[in-house]
Design an enzyme around this catalytic site. Structure first.
Site, PDB file in Angstrom:
ATOM      1  N   SER A 140      46.712  -7.228 -32.219  1.00 37.83           N
ATOM      2  CA  SER A 140      45.477  -7.281 -32.966  1.00 37.83           C
ATOM      3  C   SER A 140      44.519  -7.934 -32.238  1.00 37.83           C
ATOM      4  O   SER A 140      44.627  -9.526 -32.264  1.00 37.83           O
ATOM      5  CB  SER A 140      45.262  -7.028 -34.034  1.00 37.83           C
ATOM      6  OG  SER A 140      45.237  -8.438 -34.767  1.00 37.83           O
ATOM      7  N   ASP A 141      43.102  -7.756 -32.236  1.00 37.73           N
ATOM      8  CA  ASP A 141      41.986  -8.803 -32.271  1.00 37.73           C
ATOM      9  C   ASP A 141      42.547  -9.609 -33.639  1.00 37.73           C
ATOM     10  O   ASP A 141      42.905  -9.047 -34.464  1.00 37.73           O
ATOM     11  CB  ASP A 141      40.448  -8.739 -32.397  1.00 37.73           C
ATOM     12  CG  ASP A 141      39.871  -9.291 -31.470  1.00 37.73           C
ATOM     13  OD1 ASP A 141      40.148 -10.493 -31.468  1.00 37.73           O
ATOM     14  OD2 ASP A 141      38.645  -9.314 -30.334  1.00 37.73           O
ATOM     15  N   CYS A 142      41.624 -10.995 -33.560  1.00 39.09           N
ATOM     16  CA  CYS A 142      42.332 -11.591 -34.598  1.00 39.09           C
ATOM     17  C   CYS A 142      41.583 -11.082 -36.139  1.00 39.09           C
ATOM     18  O   CYS A 142      40.574 -11.587 -36.524  1.00 39.09           O
ATOM     19  CB  CYS A 142      41.659 -12.502 -34.783  1.00 39.09           C
ATOM     20  SG  CYS A 142      43.046 -14.201 -33.341  1.00 39.09           S
ATOM     21  N   ALA A 180      42.356  -8.157 -37.291  1.00 40.57           N
ATOM     22  CA  ALA A 180      42.240  -6.679 -37.287  1.00 40.57           C
ATOM     23  C   ALA A 180      43.385  -5.988 -38.225  1.00 40.57           C
ATOM     24  O   ALA A 180      42.358  -4.742 -38.076  1.00 40.57           O
ATOM     25  CB  ALA A 180      41.938  -6.677 -35.769  1.00 40.57           C
ATOM     26  N   CYS A 205      44.400  -4.874 -29.082  1.00 41.83           N
ATOM     27  CA  CYS A 205      43.081  -3.819 -29.511  1.00 41.83           C
ATOM     28  C   CYS A 205      42.638  -3.956 -30.263  1.00 41.83           C
ATOM     29  O   CYS A 205      42.480  -5.399 -31.258  1.00 41.83           O
ATOM     30  CB  CYS A 205      44.172  -2.433 -31.004  1.00 41.83           C
ATOM     31  SG  CYS A 205      45.061  -3.065 -32.206  1.00 41.83           S
TER      32      CYS A 205
END
Ligand SMILES: *[C@@H]1O[C@H](CO)[C@@H](O)[C@H](O)[C@H]1NC(C)=O
Ligand SMILES: *[C@@H]1O[C@H](CO)[C@@H](O)[C@H](O)[C@H]1NC(C)=O
Ligand SMILES: *[C@@H]1O[C@H](CO)[C@@H](O)[C@H](O)[C@H]1NC(C)=O
Ligand SMILES: *[C@@H]1O[C@H](CO)[C@@H](O)[C@H](O)[C@H]1NC(C)=O
Length: 774
Positions: free
Chosen positions: A293-295, A297, A260
């Site tokens: 998650s994206d880093c 996020a 995401c």
């Protein structure tokens, strides 16, 4: 099996010793669980994966559980579970990342072209084989003890909506169907599946991840960052532009991972959106994998967006939405207190953990030493092997797009040039790392375009002309001098990773700095029309070069990867006939008047908003989607024998709705799978190569509506195939047309409908009319 594998490992070690001089140590064992017979159900290969994962999760303490919810998951020594790193990158080859280390015995991996160039081949079989090679190399690195994970965070399948996007280079372009096809076959290759047929749900060679879900394609534009950006997206645009690549990645590719994104969509952070993650992905698309998650996020949901009032709320929002692992340490830091405060339940945590351990089990990391299991025979010798390196060359050759070729400026004649002189000019002409784009690892070979050209011409001279692509320091005089004294001139211009990359969107679509003036002055001074080669991911407005007769040819070569220099030289000298076609619209400079933050795909004539991509954009283009020349001429037409739509009338019982514009349409879901199946038919295209050279040629099939009312696209790509044809050879290419899929459009509320009346299949200039009457 065991013995064979051991012999193999010895050979691999010998090969490596030949490769390097410093690292004498044999390859280490990769990390794994369940080596010694433990008797625990989570080690029992006969049990279903879900049972095994649930058993392991049930044995963890609260603290141990929370510790597993970050991308760096520590070991649980008492259960024999090693540390795991979720974050590995392999966008166009195994790359530098936390989870994979190319600094041990193995020090390189095959570097395929940056994705935007590979996409230009319009060749799904090529995309699939690249995915396969990447999955195999990742497994080879793991088996060689140089990785702590096999979860690869690729492909990037956000639609390349705005030409300024710094990460557009990472994507397959602006068309949702083409991006979805790329996603599906790349994922299948990486995960060890067949190119078609069932996606096996259990064993994974490596795990691919569809990112960034969803409506993420702005990094940093005039101070608006991806962390803070709230993408305002209509149901219609979500349904026919932003989400289809993800749907295909999951449904057709069988992807085992989703990431995401940072941005919000209509106010809700995507990682905290239950509707998106659980209802759409896991529910509607039957996604069966893990969601990361994206880093950082998760942190930004509280720290930047203020969507969560407390850190524990951010933790609760994402776990309850259906996210499983946080890239970053935010859940590891705040998870226990979120639980103690009653914001998350034990089941919220266990649900995520079961998804995570199931992936590690599917990767075979809980079956004892992977070297002696399925995929155990993939050793270090698979990394940078000849097959993969040849594939990297083919991908660069087949992606390169010939944009202009006036009066036969190309190909250059090998015999003439061997006794002539050539000046190679420009900041992008002699820089090997520039060829790799972003998300790269150390390539197996490094050859710059200038070095490759030196193989053809004895008297070759290189002049950089500018300090770098930014070109704010130049020596135009030296470049002009080199041009005047050479028989031929090739310019290497474009962008680099300072101009377009993650966190850097462009503000201007022209060539940076003094490049344009350098090109014009060199062209003026040269004896013959010059050749302009553009190395860049996103499009540039080169109208000046298109219109300048002293510029004989323009070639776009993206960021062509480790073999790109060679491929460019082969194209320039006619050893390869270019057949690539643009996967994005090349807009004029004026397009930058459109705010990058405006996510609407469709034009709004009342405000002068031009719309986006070939499907909706109403303005002028520099080069259009699908454009690309060749050294051969091709013709296309529908073969009347073979293209036989069934009667599309009398389906019966369908409720017609009429739009405000008066269009009568029918709901596709209401038609049902059976009627949809019955309507499928083949469309056969006769394509001929009229010579003079053999070549590979992508055939693009579009659907066109009679008009663009009701937010219909101007046209829509519905099929593409790449065929190799000898000079003068003709072939019949068959496409399956499924009216429910290909004739339908998204209504304003996102429902798929088919309009009553005419539709046109289009290939080249030929059209075939279909009529739909329920
Ligand atoms: C997938 O399934 C097919 C047939 O069921 C089998 O032949 C193939 O080996 C399987 N591949 C993987 C990666 O499990
Ligand atoms: C070569 O290109 C890379 C990547 O764009 C860049 O970082 C580097 O500075 C360039 N080197 C030179 C000498 O221009
Ligand atoms: C050239 O541009 C770079 C990047 O914007 C900048 O750091 C540098 O100072 C500029 N140099 C000159 C001479 O303007
Ligand atoms: C647009 O085409 C549809 C048929 O697909 C037709 O019903 C409608 O009247 C047309 N609208 C205009 C404005 O031409």
């Amino acid at each position: 099996m065991g013995r064979r594998t051991r012999t193999h490992a010895v050979q691999a070690a010998a090969l490596l010793l030949a490769f390097l001089h410093l690292h004498v140590a044999a390859a280490a064992d990769p990390p794994f669980s369940c080596g010694a017979a433990s008797g625990a159900p989570y080690c029992d290969r006969k049990l279903p994966m879900e049972r095994r994962a649930a058993d392991l999760v049930s044995k963890l303490s609260l603290e141990e559980k929370i510790s597993q919810l970050g991308d760096e998951s520590p070991a649980v020594a008492r259960l024999g579970v090693p540390a795991y790193k979720w974050w590995s990158e392999a966008l166009h080859g195994v790359a530098w990342s936390k989870g994979m280390h190319l600094d041990g015995p193995l020090r390189a991996a095959t570097s395929f072209p940056q994705v935007i160039l590979t996409a230009a081949s319009f060749n799904p079989h090529l995309w699939y084989r690249i995915g396969q090679a990447i999955g195999r190399e990742a497994r080879g690195v793991y088996n060689n003890g140089q990785a702590e994970g096999l979860t690869l965070w690729a492909p990037n399948i956000n639609v390349f909506r705005d030409p300024r996007w710094g990460r557009g280079q990472e994507t397959p372009g602006e068309d949702p169907a083409m991006t979805g096809k790329y996603a599906a076959v790349f994922v299948r290759g990486v995960q060890g599946y067949g190119m078609s047929g069932a996606t096996n749900s259990s064993d994974l060679e490596a795990s691919a991840c569809c990112k960034h879900f969803t409506a993420y394609d702005l990094d940093n534009w005039k101070g608006v960052t991806r962390f803070a950006f709230d993408a305002k997206v209509t149901e219609q645009d979500l349904a026919d532009t932003y989400n289809p690549p993800f749907k295909s990645c999951v449904e057709d590719g069988g992807a085992s991972g989703i990431m995401c994104s940072y941005n919000r969509v209509n106010g809700v952070p995507t990682c905290a959106d239950h509707n998106l993650l659980s209802k759409t992905a896991r529910g509607d698309w039957s996604f069966n994998g893990y969601i990361t998650s994206d880093c950082d996020a998760v942190a930004i949901i509280h720290d930047v967006q203020g969507y969560a009032k407390a850190p524990e709320d951010a933790v609760a929002d994402v776990l309850k939405a259906g996210m499983d692992v946080n890239c970053g340490g935010y859940i590891q830091t705040h998870g226990v207190s979120a639980y103690r405060q009653g914001k998350i339940t034990g089941e919220d945590i266990d649900r995520a953990l079961r998804n995570l351990f199931a992936i590690r089990m599917r990767l075979g990391l809980f079956n004892g030493n992977p070297k002696y299991n399925r995929y155990g025979n993939i050793g270090a010798d698979q990394v940078c092997n000849k097959e993969h390196q040849d594939l990297a060359l083919q991908a660069a050759q087949d992606g390169i797009v010939l944009l202009k070729n006036h009066a036969g400026a190309l190909p250059l004649s090998k015999s003439k040039l061997s006794s002539s002189s050539i000046a190679v000019i420009g900041p992008n002409g002699n820089n090997a790392s520039l060829l790799l784009g972003n998300y790269f690892g150390p390539p197996c070979i490094s050859v710059t375009p200038f070095q490759a050209l030196q193989g053809y011409v004895k008297d070759a001279r290189f002049v950089q002309g500018c300090n770098a692509a930014v070109c704010n320091v130049s020596d135009i005089g030296e470049a002009v001098h080199a041009a005047t004294s050479a028989d031929y001139v090739v310019l290497f211009m474009g962008l680099d990773q300072d101009q377009e990359k993650e966190e850097v969107d462009r503000l201007d679509l022209g060539l940076p700095g003094m490049q344009e003036s350098l090109v014009n002055k060199v062209a003026d001074a040269a004896k013959k029309p010059v050749i302009l080669v553009l190395l860049c991911g996103g499009p540039v407005d080169v109208t000046f070069a298109k219109n300048n007769p002293k510029i004989g040819a323009i070639v776009w070569a993206g960021y062509p990867g480790q073999a790109g220099g060679i491929a460019i030289a082969q194209v320039l000298f006619g050893e390869h006939n270019p057949g690539g076609r643009l996967p994005v619209t090349w807009y004029p400079k004026e397009f930058t008047a459109v705010p990058m933050t405006d996510m609407r795909m469709r034009a709004d004539p009342s405000t002068g908003y031009p719309g986006r991509t070939y499907r909706f954009y109403k303005g002028k283009t520099v080069y259009s989607f699908g454009y690309g020349l060749s050294y051969s001429k091709y013709s296309h037409r529908f073969a009347s024998r073979g293209t036989k739509p069934p009667s599309m009338s009398g389906i019966g019982g369908l409720k017609a709705t009429a739009s405000a514009a008066g269009t009568v349409s029918y709901d596709v879901e209401e038609m049902g799978a059976e009627a949809c199946d019955r309507l499928r038919f083949p469309a056969v295209v006769r394509v001929q190569n009229h010579g003079p050279m053999d070549g590979r040629h992508p055939v693009l099939l579009f659907l066109r509506w009679p008009n663009a009312t009701d937010g219909r696209p101007a046209s829509q790509l519905i099929g593409f195939q790449s065929v190799h044809l000898k000079a003068e050879e003709a072939a019949h290419v068959e496409f399956e047309v499924s009216p429910c899929k290909h004739l339908s459009r998204a209504a304003e509320d996102g429902r798929k409908v088919i309009d009553q009346g005419s539709h046109f299949l289009k290939v080249g200039d030929d059209e075939f009319e279909l009529s739909f009457m329920a």
